[in-house]
Scaffold this motif. Structure first.
Motif: not given
Length: 155
Positions: A96-97, A100, A104, A120-124, A127-128, A131
């Motif tokens: 995840a880290e 993301i 970015r 939750q990590e998968c969703e983050e 989203k990253a 975005d």
């Protein structure tokens, strides 16, 4: 045999996607050898926390120093136009880290399975990437394996 759309693709005309492998464990060795023969991608960069590995890989795969990163300076990859995507091949707890962080940085991401250690990590991660307007893929090779295709057909 290429479709008309694929024939017009820059990749089909000889350009390759430039991949940076994040993490240089055993599976990255397999990926690096595969990238040497890939029609669509090339190994263009690496990310490692081990300076000796960075030196060895640089020599073995002719990777320029400017395309070699460690985990602390990874975010500066955003300024490197030689890297199109990063392939996250790290321990699961780090997926995840670095997905993301890559998003970015404006880089497309392939993340090895499992995607992350929690929903939750998968969703983050999703989203990253959304975005940042980059693509996210999970490195799961069995989608087209004959037995899996047969099970899908039977289903």
């Amino acid at each position: 045999f290429l479709s008309n759309a694929a024939k017009k693709s820059p990749i089909a005309e000889g350009d390759k996607l430039n991949v940076a492998l994040v993490g240089l464990g055993n599976y990255s060795n397999i990926l690096a050898r595969a990238l040497e023969t890939s029609q669509y991608c090339r190994l263009a960069g690496i990310v490692t926390g081990t300076p000796a590995k960075a030196e060895d890989w640089s020599k073995k795969y002719n990777i320029p120093k400017k395309n070699i990163y460690n985990y602390q300076n990874f975010d500066t990859i955003k300024d490197n136009k030689d890297i199109d995507l990063v392939y996250v091949v790290l321990p699961n707890s780090m997926h995840a880290e670095f997905t993301i962080r890559a998003a970015r940085a404006g880089k497309h991401v392939i993340c090895e399975k499992p995607m992350a250690v929690s929903v939750q990590e998968c969703e983050e991660m999703i989203k990253a990437c959304k975005d940042a307007g980059v693509q996210l893929a999970i490195g799961y090779r069995l989608h087209y394996e004959p037995f899996n295709l047969e099970i899908k057909r039977l289903g």
